[in-house]
Scaffold this motif. Structure first.
Motif, short mmCIF file in Angstrom:
data_model
loop_
_atom_site.label_atom_id
_atom_site.label_comp_id
_atom_site.label_asym_id
_atom_site.label_seq_id
_atom_site.Cartn_x
_atom_site.Cartn_y
_atom_site.Cartn_z
N LEU A 1 12.17 7.42 -18.36
CA LEU A 1 12.74 6.84 -17.15
C LEU A 1 11.77 6.91 -15.96
O LEU A 1 11.80 6.05 -15.08
CB LEU A 1 14.04 7.56 -16.78
CG LEU A 1 15.23 7.33 -17.73
CD1 LEU A 1 16.46 8.07 -17.23
CD2 LEU A 1 15.54 5.84 -17.87
N SER A 2 10.91 7.91 -15.95
CA SER A 2 9.99 8.06 -14.81
C SER A 2 8.58 7.57 -15.10
O SER A 2 7.73 7.55 -14.21
CB SER A 2 9.94 9.53 -14.37
OG SER A 2 9.58 10.38 -15.44
N LEU A 3 8.32 7.14 -16.33
CA LEU A 3 6.98 6.68 -16.72
C LEU A 3 6.45 5.54 -15.85
O LEU A 3 5.24 5.49 -15.57
CB LEU A 3 6.98 6.27 -18.20
CG LEU A 3 5.62 6.21 -18.90
CD1 LEU A 3 4.89 7.54 -18.81
CD2 LEU A 3 5.79 5.79 -20.36
N PRO A 4 7.29 4.59 -15.41
CA PRO A 4 6.76 3.51 -14.55
C PRO A 4 6.06 4.00 -13.29
O PRO A 4 5.13 3.34 -12.81
CB PRO A 4 8.02 2.70 -14.21
CG PRO A 4 8.93 2.92 -15.37
CD PRO A 4 8.70 4.35 -15.77
N PHE B 1 2.78 1.13 -10.87
CA PHE B 1 2.72 0.92 -9.42
C PHE B 1 1.32 1.06 -8.85
O PHE B 1 1.14 1.33 -7.68
CB PHE B 1 3.68 1.88 -8.71
CG PHE B 1 5.13 1.50 -8.87
CD1 PHE B 1 5.71 0.54 -8.05
CD2 PHE B 1 5.90 2.08 -9.87
CE1 PHE B 1 7.04 0.18 -8.21
CE2 PHE B 1 7.23 1.72 -10.04
CZ PHE B 1 7.81 0.77 -9.20
N GLY B 2 0.30 0.88 -9.71
CA GLY B 2 -1.07 0.80 -9.22
C GLY B 2 -1.97 1.97 -9.56
O GLY B 2 -3.19 1.86 -9.46
N LEU B 3 -1.39 3.10 -9.97
CA LEU B 3 -2.23 4.27 -10.26
C LEU B 3 -3.19 4.00 -11.42
O LEU B 3 -4.36 4.40 -11.38
CB LEU B 3 -1.35 5.49 -10.58
CG LEU B 3 -2.09 6.80 -10.84
CD1 LEU B 3 -2.87 7.25 -9.61
CD2 LEU B 3 -1.13 7.90 -11.28
N PHE C 1 4.92 5.80 -4.83
CA PHE C 1 5.37 5.88 -6.22
C PHE C 1 4.32 6.49 -7.13
O PHE C 1 4.64 7.18 -8.10
CB PHE C 1 5.78 4.49 -6.72
CG PHE C 1 7.03 3.96 -6.07
CD1 PHE C 1 8.07 4.81 -5.74
CD2 PHE C 1 7.16 2.62 -5.76
CE1 PHE C 1 9.23 4.35 -5.14
CE2 PHE C 1 8.32 2.13 -5.15
CZ PHE C 1 9.35 3.00 -4.84
N SER C 2 3.03 6.26 -6.84
CA SER C 2 1.97 6.90 -7.63
C SER C 2 1.96 8.40 -7.39
O SER C 2 1.71 9.18 -8.32
CB SER C 2 0.61 6.29 -7.28
OG SER C 2 0.56 4.93 -7.64
N ALA C 3 2.23 8.82 -6.14
CA ALA C 3 2.32 10.26 -5.86
C ALA C 3 3.46 10.90 -6.65
O ALA C 3 3.33 12.02 -7.16
CB ALA C 3 2.51 10.48 -4.36
N MET D 1 0.84 -1.21 0.00
CA MET D 1 0.00 0.00 0.00
C MET D 1 0.87 1.25 0.00
O MET D 1 0.62 2.21 -0.75
CB MET D 1 -0.93 -0.01 1.23
CG MET D 1 -1.67 1.31 1.47
SD MET D 1 -2.84 1.72 0.15
CE MET D 1 -4.24 0.74 0.67
N TRP D 2 1.92 1.26 0.85
CA TRP D 2 2.81 2.41 0.86
C TRP D 2 3.56 2.55 -0.46
O TRP D 2 3.80 3.67 -0.92
CB TRP D 2 3.80 2.29 2.01
CG TRP D 2 3.22 2.71 3.34
CD1 TRP D 2 2.93 1.92 4.40
CD2 TRP D 2 2.83 4.04 3.69
NE1 TRP D 2 2.37 2.67 5.42
CE2 TRP D 2 2.30 3.99 5.02
CE3 TRP D 2 2.86 5.28 3.04
CZ2 TRP D 2 1.82 5.10 5.69
CZ3 TRP D 2 2.38 6.40 3.71
CH2 TRP D 2 1.87 6.31 5.01
N LYS D 3 3.92 1.43 -1.06
CA LYS D 3 4.60 1.48 -2.36
C LYS D 3 3.68 2.11 -3.41
O LYS D 3 4.09 2.97 -4.20
CB LYS D 3 5.01 0.07 -2.80
CG LYS D 3 5.83 0.05 -4.09
CD LYS D 3 6.04 -1.36 -4.63
CE LYS D 3 6.93 -2.19 -3.74
NZ LYS D 3 7.23 -3.50 -4.39
N PHE D 4 2.41 1.67 -3.42
CA PHE D 4 1.42 2.24 -4.34
C PHE D 4 1.25 3.74 -4.12
O PHE D 4 1.30 4.54 -5.06
CB PHE D 4 0.08 1.50 -4.17
CG PHE D 4 -1.13 2.29 -4.59
CD1 PHE D 4 -1.26 2.80 -5.87
CD2 PHE D 4 -2.15 2.54 -3.67
CE1 PHE D 4 -2.39 3.53 -6.25
CE2 PHE D 4 -3.28 3.26 -4.03
CZ PHE D 4 -3.39 3.76 -5.32
#
Length: 468
Positions: free
Chosen positions: A165-168, A173-175, A38-40, A32-35
């Motif tokens: 490079l930042s597209l992932p 990551f869930g967004l 990284f989505s932020a 959840m924190w990863k989502f």
């Protein structure tokens, strides 16, 4: 967060080949924190607009401008190296025919068919002609090849560097899963598209057309979109950014009415997005997938609310991601593929298109049937406005450059707004689509361009008559 978990129900993530399971307990919390984290980062980079140095932009735009300023004139030599290496490498592979595994990096970068080898050759010849200022004016003039060499590519090279490079962060990551689930019903009903395409639209509106298109290409390659869906998104939602829209408005002299100008563009884009998927050629595209099967399921199980399922899918997607090092390694491969595959094609197609616009009456001929329509819509200086609108197929900025000499502010307003809503321009978006795996050819792109132009004219002219 554990109330979102149904242990007997495994979510469908859109990646059946991996088929990861819903994380449990501590894994759920860390995922959840990863989502969220990284989505932020993805939202901050690509979508959230803010005021910077007197203009509305996004963080990716600031990073791009910073790298562009740091590179300065050296970006020209970077472009020369990219385009030349692209052709020489492809020619060497074509002549020596080494045994390359189809997934090998060299194969991905340089093993191309004769059509794209020819495009790389033309791009290489053109860039050296422009750099050395040797050759026909058709190629080396400041308003033809000079636009690509001095205006477009110096922006695209740093833009692609940060965007790829930042597209992932935006897509992996869930967004996409979260927003796609939340928006699925709206997008299916209005646009016949998966909900996750909302992210493509936002990244274009607040970032750049090429950014939204890169997202679409990546999602199609993963079989999250069908050929029809990818074609619709690429030609319907790859709208230029708010920042560039202001540049067009200022160039064509209607920036004093920018709010109304942009609202008109948004309304026109919305109406076109409803109509275009329902008419040829987009309606005729098959619902086939790049891998042969769909890797996406946006159906919501009965035991979940929409929000619960959105969170479930997003967290599970974040849990399935490999370490960041592997993510960036794959992104770096994609970056080189874009550099070597796209930049030469932009020089080839963009220079020829701008040359035809500058030195031939072709766009006057093509635009002749538009004149009676513009007159019927009571647009002043219709004969002068028609060629400017057709020139948008070569480059989005051309209508503004040509149209700024038109005396009628209403006509300039219409020309400028239409140039934004046409979307398809061969110097960048068109070249990127042709280079992608999305199966659209030049004739289909031109048909889409014309249909979008006709739809846009009716809506924009109606709005312009209210203002002027």
């Amino acid at each position: 967060m554990t109330n979102y978990i149904n242990k007997s129900q495994q979510p469908v993530l859109g990646n059946n080949a991996v088929d990861p399971k819903t994380p449990q307990g501590e894994q759920w919390r860390s995922s959840m924190w990863k989502f969220l984290l990284f989505s932020a980062i993805g939202l901050a980079l690509f979508i959230v607009p803010f005021q910077w140095d007197g203009k509305v932009t996004i963080l990716l735009g600031v990073l791009t401008d910073t790298l562009q300023a740091w590179l300065g004139d050296y970006v020209i030599y970077v472009a020369l190296a990219i385009v030349t290496t692209s052709f020489v490498g492809a020619l060497a592979v074509k002549l020596t025919k080494p045994r390359l595994h189809e997934d090998a990096m060299l194969a991905k970068l340089f093993d191309v068919d004769w059509l794209w080898l020819t495009a790389r050759f033309l791009g290489t010849v053109f860039i050296w002609m422009i750099f050395l200022q040797v050759g026909p004016e058709f190629i080396i003039n400041r308003n033809t090849g000079g636009v690509i060499f001095e205006d477009l590519v110096p922006i695209l090279i740093p833009l692609f560097f940060f965007a790829i490079l930042s597209l992932p962060f935006l897509t992996d990551f869930g967004l996409m899963e979260f927003l796609g689930t939340m928006a699925s019903k709206i997008f299916v009903t209005l646009f016949k598209l998966p909900g996750r395409s909302a992210v493509d639209a936002m990244s274009s509106w607040f970032g750049a057309a090429s950014i939204g298109l890169l997202v679409t290409m990546q999602e199609y390659n993963k079989s999250y979109y069908s050929q029809r869906e990818a074609a619709i998104i690429a030609t319907t939602f790859s709208v230029t950014s708010i920042a560039f829209t202001y540049v067009v408005a200022k160039t064509i002299g209607v920036d004093n009415n920018f709010i109304f100008f942009y609202l008109t563009i948004a309304l026109t884009g919305f109406i076109a997005a409803i109509i275009m998927p329902r008419i040829p050629p987009l309606s005729l595209k098959p619902d086939t997938y790049h891998s042969g099967e769909c890797m996406l399921d946006e159906d919501i199980p009965n035991q979940y609310t929409t929000y619960q399922w959105a969170v479930n899918r997003a967290v599970t997607r974040a849990h399935s991601m490999p370490p960041l090092g592997n993510v960036f390694k794959n992104s770096l491969k994609n970056l080189f593929d874009i550099y070597f595959g796209l930049i030469p094609v932009i020089f080839a197609i963009g220079t020829i298109g701008l040359g035809l616009a500058e030195y031939t009456p072709m766009f006057n001929w093509l635009s002749a049937p538009l004149v009676p329509l513009l007159e019927l819509l009571q647009i002043p200086e219709a004969a002068e406005a028609a060629p400017a609108m057709i020139m948008g197929f070569a480059d989005m900025y051309l209508p503004a450059l040509v149209g700024k000499s038109i005396e009628s502010e209403m006509t300039r307003f219409i020309v400028g707004a239409a140039s934004i809503t046409q979307i398809i321009y061969m110097s960048e978006v068109g070249a990127l689509i042709l280079k992608s795996n999305i199966k659209l050819n030049v004739l289909e792109l031109f048909m889409i361009f014309i249909f979008r132009t006709l739809i846009s004219l009716v809506v924009i002219t109606s709005a312009a008559h209210l203002l002027y």
